[in-house]
Design an enzyme around this catalytic site. Structure first.
Site, PDB file in Angstrom:
ATOM      1  CB  CYS A   1     -20.530 -19.346  -4.496  1.00 42.85           C
ATOM      2  SG  CYS A   1     -20.567 -18.721  -6.185  1.00 42.85           S
TER       3      CYS A   1
ATOM      4  CG  HIS B   1     -16.954 -22.061  -7.160  1.00 43.72           C
ATOM      5  ND1 HIS B   1     -17.510 -22.676  -8.258  1.00 43.72           N
ATOM      6  CD2 HIS B   1     -17.744 -20.985  -6.902  1.00 43.72           C
ATOM      7  CE1 HIS B   1     -18.589 -22.007  -8.649  1.00 43.72           C
ATOM      8  NE2 HIS B   1     -18.761 -20.974  -7.835  1.00 43.72           N
TER       9      HIS B   1
HETATM   10  P1  NAP Z   1     -31.086 -19.478 -11.383  1.00 44.13           P
HETATM   11  O1  NAP Z   1     -30.777 -20.924 -11.393  1.00 44.13           O
HETATM   12  O2  NAP Z   1     -31.118 -18.745 -12.663  1.00 44.13           O
HETATM   13  O3  NAP Z   1     -32.512 -19.285 -10.644  1.00 44.13           O
HETATM   14  C1  NAP Z   1     -33.168 -18.043 -10.615  1.00 44.13           C
HETATM   15  C2  NAP Z   1     -34.469 -18.151  -9.849  1.00 44.13           C
HETATM   16  O4  NAP Z   1     -35.062 -16.855  -9.765  1.00 44.13           O
HETATM   17  C3  NAP Z   1     -35.532 -19.056 -10.475  1.00 44.13           C
HETATM   18  O5  NAP Z   1     -36.292 -19.672  -9.466  1.00 44.13           O
HETATM   19  C4  NAP Z   1     -36.411 -18.075 -11.253  1.00 44.13           C
HETATM   20  O6  NAP Z   1     -37.754 -18.497 -11.402  1.00 44.13           O
HETATM   21  C5  NAP Z   1     -36.388 -16.880 -10.327  1.00 44.13           C
HETATM   22  N1  NAP Z   1     -36.647 -15.648 -11.072  1.00 44.13           N
HETATM   23  C6  NAP Z   1     -36.153 -15.282 -12.280  1.00 44.13           C
HETATM   24  N2  NAP Z   1     -36.670 -14.088 -12.661  1.00 44.13           N
HETATM   25  C7  NAP Z   1     -37.513 -13.707 -11.663  1.00 44.13           C
HETATM   26  C8  NAP Z   1     -38.387 -12.599 -11.488  1.00 44.13           C
HETATM   27  N3  NAP Z   1     -38.471 -11.614 -12.399  1.00 44.13           N
HETATM   28  N4  NAP Z   1     -39.123 -12.530 -10.347  1.00 44.13           N
HETATM   29  C9  NAP Z   1     -39.051 -13.506  -9.400  1.00 44.13           C
HETATM   30  N5  NAP Z   1     -38.263 -14.613  -9.531  1.00 44.13           N
HETATM   31  C10 NAP Z   1     -37.504 -14.694 -10.647  1.00 44.13           C
HETATM   32  O7  NAP Z   1     -30.065 -18.685 -10.449  1.00 44.13           O
HETATM   33  P2  NAP Z   1     -29.202 -19.216  -9.176  1.00 44.13           P
HETATM   34  O8  NAP Z   1     -27.890 -19.684  -9.612  1.00 44.13           O
HETATM   35  O9  NAP Z   1     -30.073 -20.087  -8.360  1.00 44.13           O
HETATM   36  O10 NAP Z   1     -28.927 -17.848  -8.425  1.00 44.13           O
HETATM   37  C11 NAP Z   1     -29.884 -17.199  -7.599  1.00 44.13           C
HETATM   38  C12 NAP Z   1     -29.199 -16.054  -6.857  1.00 44.13           C
HETATM   39  O11 NAP Z   1     -28.172 -16.617  -6.014  1.00 44.13           O
HETATM   40  C13 NAP Z   1     -28.487 -15.063  -7.779  1.00 44.13           C
HETATM   41  O12 NAP Z   1     -28.594 -13.775  -7.230  1.00 44.13           O
HETATM   42  C14 NAP Z   1     -27.032 -15.533  -7.742  1.00 44.13           C
HETATM   43  O13 NAP Z   1     -26.136 -14.487  -8.007  1.00 44.13           O
HETATM   44  C15 NAP Z   1     -26.907 -16.036  -6.313  1.00 44.13           C
HETATM   45  N6  NAP Z   1     -25.885 -17.058  -6.071  1.00 44.13           N
HETATM   46  C16 NAP Z   1     -25.773 -18.142  -6.889  1.00 44.13           C
HETATM   47  C17 NAP Z   1     -24.816 -19.114  -6.589  1.00 44.13           C
HETATM   48  C18 NAP Z   1     -24.619 -20.335  -7.445  1.00 44.13           C
HETATM   49  O14 NAP Z   1     -23.653 -21.085  -7.201  1.00 44.13           O
HETATM   50  N7  NAP Z   1     -25.469 -20.602  -8.434  1.00 44.13           N
HETATM   51  C19 NAP Z   1     -24.001 -18.971  -5.480  1.00 44.13           C
HETATM   52  C20 NAP Z   1     -24.153 -17.852  -4.651  1.00 44.13           C
HETATM   53  C21 NAP Z   1     -25.096 -16.916  -4.966  1.00 44.13           C
HETATM   54  P3  NAP Z   1     -38.368 -19.078 -12.787  1.00 44.13           P
HETATM   55  O15 NAP Z   1     -38.051 -20.551 -12.783  1.00 44.13           O
HETATM   56  O16 NAP Z   1     -39.803 -18.813 -12.682  1.00 44.13           O
HETATM   57  O17 NAP Z   1     -37.680 -18.360 -13.902  1.00 44.13           O
END
Ligand code: NAP
Length: 350
Positions: A149, A242
């Site tokens: 991001c 950001h």
């Molecule tokens: P998050 O809020 O922690 O959400 C994680 C998601 O993945 C939840 O839906 C969770 O489901 C699921 N999950 C967790 N463990 C899992 C498993 N073992 N099998 C299948 N699903 C699973 O994270 P996020 O910030 O959305 O980030 C998601 C991805 O995008 C990451 O790779 C991150 O690096 C990337 N990213 C994030 C951002 C940002 O600004 N946040 C920006 C760019 C990229 P449950 O609810 O069931 O636990």
């Protein structure tokens, strides 16, 4: 028009919820399936906490969350992935091998030589790498990655400068929102009244991803752009958005006024094609001495634009400026959706 059916992996998280929100009324894509971990599988989506405004879209409220495995998404063609990195590393290749078109926000495949790392306004010409990937891996599906991001907004701001003057050195200090750490993310006790000068593995991503995206597609690979990057990444007490303070050394010297002009006049393929999620302009230039500001400017272009300001001389390098953008919209879900719109129009998604 029959819409393309899409599934969202990690649909309950910070990025997954943005996907659900951005795709709710999409003209070409329709959410058909939502995935999450085994903690959530079998649970109705409305039973999980929704953290965005406005309320959860009605169409998804009663959908049952599925375990993120290819066999569970047979009613979808496109997969938007927002799972943690360890999960993405395991499942995204399985989805692509099974014929799905995978758009990932996770890190594991970003630097793979045959995976396009795409910001639609920056390097749409990297899309043909998909055919190399399909040939080399024997896949009918594919993986296209979004940048980190922070790298997304940095690279969007660097692109017009690189095109016009050539980049030699880039020095960046980020101030990153707590939603960048996912939901529920950083603990209140850690971040209140505080700045944390470390985000695990963030600086290497910021130092390498822009060079891939600003590189040239040459035959079967990307020739990375040849400039030096140095990054400091900080977590600050902001919900979304950001901010980055950037200094650049240019190969052809330019004045701040010339830089403003190239920022203001920058347009790319998504604007020319009129893609539904394309911001126009994709770079918003603020003239006020105290802008961009996170709270006031992160929703520019519906959260899809990069906002730049304070463009001035740098006494150590050549120019310095501030860039800002929304991390879960353009920096994640919105960036993936725009990539998918382009590839749908170009016939990569059938
Ligand atoms: P998050 O809020 O922690 O959400 C994680 C998601 O993945 C939840 O839906 C969770 O489901 C699921 N999950 C967790 N463990 C899992 C498993 N073992 N099998 C299948 N699903 C699973 O994270 P996020 O910030 O959305 O980030 C998601 C991805 O995008 C990451 O790779 C991150 O690096 C990337 N990213 C994030 C951002 C940002 O600004 N946040 C920006 C760019 C990229 P449950 O609810 O069931 O636990």
């Amino acid at each position: 028009m029959v819409k393309v059916k899409v599934g969202i992996l990690g649909a309950t998280g910070a990025v997954g919820q943005r996907f659900v929100q951005l795709l709710a009324d999409h003209p070409w894509f329709e959410v058909a399936a939502l995935g999450a971990s085994d903690r959530s599988a079998g649970v109705r989506y409305r039973e999980r906490r929704w953290v965005l405004q406005p309320d959860m879209p009605v169409a998804v409220r009663d959908m049952e969350l599925r375990l993120g495995e290819p066999d569970n998404f047979r009613d979808c063609q496109v997969i938007f992935s927002a799972t943690p990195n360890d999960v993405a590393a395991r499942v995204e290749s399985e989805f692509a091998a099974a014929g799905y078109y995978v758009f990932t926000n996770a890190g594991p495949h970003r630097m793979d030589a045959d995976v396009p790392l795409m910001i639609t306004d920056v390097n749409p010409e990297h899309a043909p790498l998909i055919r190399v990937q399909q040939r080399q891996r024997g896949w009918s599906g594919f993986i296209v990655a979004n940048a980190n991001c922070t790298a997304t907004h940095l690279t969007s701001a660097l692109k017009p400068l690189h095109d016009a003057f050539g980049l030699e050195k880039v020095f960046v200090v980020s101030m990153q929102a707590v939603s960048g750490a996912g939901y529920p993310g950083v603990s209140t006790m850690d971040i209140t009244d505080n700045v944390i000068p470390y985000i695990g593995n963030e600086e290497p991503k910021l130092e390498e991803e822009p060079r891939k995206m600003l590189g040239r597609l040459n035959g079967d690979g990307i020739e990375h752009a040849d400039f030096i990057m140095s990054a400091h990444c900080n977590r600050v007490h902001v919900l979304d958005g950001h901010m980055e303070c950037v200094s650049v050394a240019l190969r052809r010297k330019a004045t701040p006024e010339e830089a403003v002009e190239v920022f203001r006049s920058y347009r790319s393929l998504p604007q020319e094609m009129g893609l539904p999620s394309a911001p126009d302009p994709c770079i918003v230039v603020r003239d006020e001495p105290d802008r961009p500001q996170t709270r006031l400017d992160r929703m520019a272009g519906n959260g899809m634009a990069t906002v730049v300001g304070r463009i001035r001389r740098d006494p150590i390098l050549d120019l310095k400026f501030v860039a800002l953008g929304h991390n879960t919209i353009r920096g994640a879900a919105g960036g993936s959706v725009l990539n998918a719109e382009l590839l749908f129009q170009q016939g990569y998604i059938r």
